[in-house]
Design an enzyme around this catalytic site. Structure first.
Site, short mmCIF file in Angstrom:
data_model
loop_
_atom_site.label_atom_id
_atom_site.label_comp_id
_atom_site.label_asym_id
_atom_site.label_seq_id
_atom_site.Cartn_x
_atom_site.Cartn_y
_atom_site.Cartn_z
N GLU A 219 28.84 -12.00 66.84
CA GLU A 219 28.61 -11.05 65.81
C GLU A 219 29.86 -10.90 65.32
O GLU A 219 30.67 -10.41 65.92
CB GLU A 219 27.96 -9.62 66.29
N CYS A 253 33.07 -4.34 60.84
CA CYS A 253 32.55 -5.43 60.16
C CYS A 253 31.88 -5.46 58.99
O CYS A 253 31.71 -6.39 58.14
CB CYS A 253 31.73 -6.46 61.31
#
Length: 478
Positions: A219, A253
């Site tokens: 991720e 993110c």
């Protein structure tokens, strides 16, 4: 060695892995009741230890209490309880739909744990990004070692104590440390590695995993663009974009990384940002309790240098862009008139800097996005179904969110993943469970099938070709 964080002795790390593997082999983690108990304990930990967690994260980098409670601890409670509730449904064996001739073979898909997992989590959202994959590992019936970030020493030290207090330490352990410790960890064989972080370290993790043929979930992040349609409400778009950018001071993110807006709407959007900023932070963000700090000196200097090198126009007015290096505080900065070669577009910003790129058409915006690595999420503010369809069909990203930022994370029933440079491997609720689960296929061929199977045995007669190779005579559509 940190003065705050107790590093795990390197020589003990292989034994920790071996102990976890030994526990998995006993079969204790396969019990649904045992898994549920661990999930309930994780939820209980998030509730009971909220103040200690908030205090640790304030000490590490001034993270606002509201963000810790809402975006991290509450989310852990919800996903742990929901996973416990759905566990037996997710883990139930499946019988796929097969031709009638194969039904008697009892084709079945068993959902079995992969084994002993490694979870490597980052500093920016260290609770949810540590415990969310851990929920998946527990639900799947895996044992796991958790390696939190040394960049948040107070939180990582606390996490080691809390995991040992609330969970079964024969199945779940925390390994703390820096480069020597993670190097030793990655030398070992694991049954699944779940890494959250940046692409540079992800390549190191994936390379180490490849030596053992270990599957990974990566991720990552990237530069998530925001496309603003000329027909959209600029004031509302600015408000929602700025809110997403200010979460954790842009250190997430899925933060909006840069904006693509029609040239004639750029100034109107800027005015919307100024209005929203004044409403969010009447006295500026520098000392506001609802606005966080930058994690360490390295990242503060990186962001400051990136901003100072920019050739774009720094928006003034409400956006004073004040900096306090001693406290690592950096107010949000809007930079307009940015071109594709600007310093703010060289790498993921991961901070409270927001460049605006003026474009002359949707085609130009799409080309701009497609000329860069695939982002984790593409944001778009538009109510035009044609614009939405073009962005869905003509771009690639891990996810796409219309008319808001950050809020897609609240929908835990959707899979979350990157693509290409932004990572791979799905997570959230069932998808986290599936990340740590092996689909074990099974058939059970009855003795009574022997007469129908007889054609497979040599010597092969023409009839065998006609029956078993019948697909060779199927007409293929033009």
């Amino acid at each position: 060695m940190s003065d705050i964080l107790t590093y795990t002795p390197v020589e003990e790390i292989p034994k920790i892995r071996d102990d976890l593997r030994a526990t998995f082999k006993t079969g204790v983690t396969r019990s649904f009741e045992w898994r549920k108990r661990q999930l309930y304990q994780l939820a209980r930990m998030a509730q009971n230890e909220a103040e200690a967690v908030c205090d640790a994260m304030t000490r590490d980098f001034g993270k606002p209490r509201f963000e810790v409670i809402v975006a991290e601890l509450s989310a852990v409670v919800r996903i742990a309880l929901k996973s416990a509730e759905k566990l037996e449904e997710w883990a139930r064996p499946e019988q796929p739909d097969v031709p009638d001739s194969q039904r008697n073979w009892k084709p079945t898909i068993y959902k079995v744990p992969k084994g002993t997992a490694l979870i490597i989590s980052p500093w920016n959202y260290p609770v949810i990004l540590s415990l969310q994959p851990l929920v998946g590992a527990i639900a799947a019936g895996c044992c796991a070692a958790l390696k939190p970030s040394e960049n948040v020493p107070h939180l990582s030290e606390l996490l080691a104590k809390l995991i040992s207090k609330y969970l079964d330490t024969s199945a779940y352990r925390v390994i703390n440390g820096a480069i020597p410790e993670i190097t030793k960890i990655l030398e070992l064989q694991w049954d699944h590695i779940f890494y959250t972080g940046n692409g540079r370290i992800a390549r190191i993790v994936a390379t180490a995993a490849a030596k053992h043929l270990t599957p990974c979930s990566l991720e990552l992040g990237g530069k998530s663009p925001v496309v603003v349609d000329a027909a959209y409400d600029m004031e509302l778009a600015a408000k929602r974009i700025l809110w997403g950018k200010c979460n954790n001071a842009g250190q997430i993110c899925v933060a909006p990384d840069y904006i693509l807006v029609p040239r004639q709407k750029q100034d109107e959007l800027v005015r919307g940002f100024e209005k929203a900023y004044k409403a969010f932070f009447p006295n500026g963000a520098l000392d506001d309790a609802d606005y966080g700090g930058i994690v360490n000196d390295f990242h503060f200097k990186r962001l400051s240098t990136m901003l100072d090198r920019s050739q774009g126009e720094k928006v003034g007015g409400a956006f004073e862009g004040r900096r306090d290096p001693a406290r690592r505080r950096l107010e949000p900065v809007i930079v307009k008139g940015v071109d594709g070669n600007d310093s703010l577009l060289e790498e993921e910003i991961f901070g409270p800097l927001l460049p605006i790129v003026a474009v002359d058409s949707l085609d130009e915006a799409i080309d701009f996005i497609n000329a860069r690595p695939h982002p984790l999420v593409l944001y778009a503010f538009t109510e035009d179904p044609n614009v939405k369809e073009r962005l869905i069909n003509e771009t690639q990203s891990g996810g796409i969110a219309f008319n808001d930022t950050f809020q897609q994370l609240a929908v835990a029933d959707l899979p979350f993943s990157g693509i290409g440079e932004s990572g791979y491997g799905y997570q959230f609720l069932r998808y986290s469970f599936e990340a740590f689960t092996h689909l074990r296929s099974s058939v059970d061929i009855p003795k009574g099938e022997e007469s129908r199977l007889s054609l497979r045995y040599p010597p092969h007669k023409p009839e065998a070709y006609q029956v078993l190779g019948s697909a060779m005579n199927i007409r293929i559509p033009e």
